[in-house]
Enzyme design. Sequence first.
Site, PDB file in Angstrom:
ATOM      1  N   SER A 121       0.844  -1.194   0.000  1.00  0.00           N
ATOM      2  CA  SER A 121       0.000   0.000   0.000  1.00  0.00           C
ATOM      3  C   SER A 121       0.879   1.243   0.000  1.00  0.00           C
ATOM      4  O   SER A 121       1.782   1.380   0.824  1.00  0.00           O
ATOM      5  CB  SER A 121      -0.889  -0.018   1.247  1.00  0.00           C
ATOM      6  OG  SER A 121      -1.650   1.171   1.301  1.00  0.00           O
TER       7      SER A 121
ATOM      8  N   CYS B 252      -7.168   0.650  13.257  1.00  0.00           N
ATOM      9  CA  CYS B 252      -8.448   0.059  12.896  1.00  0.00           C
ATOM     10  C   CYS B 252      -9.194  -0.479  14.107  1.00  0.00           C
ATOM     11  O   CYS B 252     -10.384  -0.722  14.046  1.00  0.00           O
ATOM     12  CB  CYS B 252      -8.233  -1.072  11.893  1.00  0.00           C
ATOM     13  SG  CYS B 252      -7.000  -0.662  10.659  1.00  0.00           S
TER      14      CYS B 252
HETATM   15  C1  LIG Z   1      -2.527  -0.616   6.512  1.00  0.00           C
HETATM   16  C2  LIG Z   1      -2.489  -2.083   6.332  1.00  0.00           C
HETATM   17  C3  LIG Z   1      -3.350  -2.728   5.439  1.00  0.00           C
HETATM   18  C4  LIG Z   1      -4.432  -1.991   4.681  1.00  0.00           C
HETATM   19  O1  LIG Z   1      -3.903  -1.122   3.703  1.00  0.00           O
HETATM   20  P1  LIG Z   1      -4.841   0.038   3.124  1.00  0.00           P
HETATM   21  O2  LIG Z   1      -4.062   0.582   1.963  1.00  0.00           O
HETATM   22  O3  LIG Z   1      -5.015   1.036   4.205  1.00  0.00           O
HETATM   23  O4  LIG Z   1      -6.111  -0.601   2.699  1.00  0.00           O
HETATM   24  C5  LIG Z   1      -3.232  -4.090   5.296  1.00  0.00           C
HETATM   25  N1  LIG Z   1      -2.304  -4.798   5.982  1.00  0.00           N
HETATM   26  C6  LIG Z   1      -1.463  -4.210   6.828  1.00  0.00           C
HETATM   27  C7  LIG Z   1      -0.444  -5.034   7.542  1.00  0.00           C
HETATM   28  C8  LIG Z   1      -1.519  -2.833   7.050  1.00  0.00           C
HETATM   29  O5  LIG Z   1      -0.684  -2.262   7.912  1.00  0.00           O
END
Ligand SMILES: *Cc1c(COP(=O)(O)O)cnc(C)c1O
Length: 381
Positions: free
Chosen positions: A199, A325
């Site tokens: 991401s 989250c």
């Molecule tokens: C932030 C995160 C995600 C989600 O990514 P987004 O781009 O915010 O949807 C998934 N896995 C991990 C380990 C993360 O830290």
Amino acid sequence: MYIYADHASTTPVRDAAVKAMTPYLSQIYGNPSSFHREGQKASEALYMSRRTIASLLGCRPDELIFTSGGSEADVQALVSAAEYGYKIGKKHIVSTQIEHHAVLRTLGRLQALGFEVTLAPVDENGIVDADRLLDAVRDDTCLVSVMYANNEIGTIQPVEKIGLECRRLSVPFHTDAVQAVGHMHIDVGASHIDMLSASAHKFGGPKGVGFLYSRRGSIPAVPVIFGGPQENGRRAGTENVPGAVGMAAALGQASDFVKNGLKRVCSIRDLIISGLSRIPGSVLNGDAANRLCGNISFCFEGIEAEALLLALDQRGICASSGSACTSGAVEPSHVLTAIGRPRSMGALRLTVGEDITERQAEYIVGAVTESVAFLRGVGRS
Ligand SMILES: *Cc1c(COP(=O)(O)O)cnc(C)c1O
């Protein structure tokens, strides 16, 4: 003093990313699927971004699928494996107890549809026991999914070993590398990774864009967003051109940092860890050595996480109680539960950036020490 110490939630957008993206937010606005010159300019930018990321990751450009972020990439990886498994009668998935909710919730949906899921435990340091995890693999296992590095406690998992064994067993291997990409050296080939999620906003790129690496020769990635033929038919919808351009620029800069600046951040992290370890009733979460360079995670006896965050915010420190989250939810963190932390302890996660200084580290240690002492005093009166 002001210190943003919540880089695991999101990172500030790098100057290089802003600079690279800006023309694609105004003058260069074409749809990459269009035949005309505007379309071609956009299509060219998209291709260059894909090539940059591929070369940094050690893969081919056509092995990358641009997505809306890490969550979508995780969902696509799991759904792809499930569809592959469904077709050949393999409906068992192995993962771990400390995965991100994007993985865990998707596994829950697949369970509801008849898949069986085994979640391997982790040791008291938050490291998955690769042997026990691999023992859970059966003849009908269609996927092993293990995160590269944990978002709450920063532990780095034995991905290379798991990847090698999965390849030997002919079981597809996915890793949620959202916290690892741009923060440590990753070689998808050497680690025998079949699918990898990343991401942009976790390594200095914009929000709302990420990618799934899907190894050629492994199981096919199937779309989870249906429609047009974009991304070789693997992800419909007009591509986020500025996002992809910003993501590539950010990853370029992040990779330079991994080469040149990582050691310095690691040593400042250790400075903060040793400072906070001196607080009575404190315990480090996660492995002291196998952890992300920017991650400092502690539990404190007799402290309410929210109260500590408020006290730190008042001292100019942006921190987190674990995962963004789950904060606000009454539910305790599944990661801290998995490593055996009691509910009575308050968790603090500090995730520092590349520009962290020794002076800021000392300020953080002082502020946390004083805040914990103050809150305990309030509790007693
Ligand atoms: C932030 C995160 C995600 C989600 O990514 P987004 O781009 O915010 O949807 C998934 N896995 C991990 C380990 C993360 O830290």
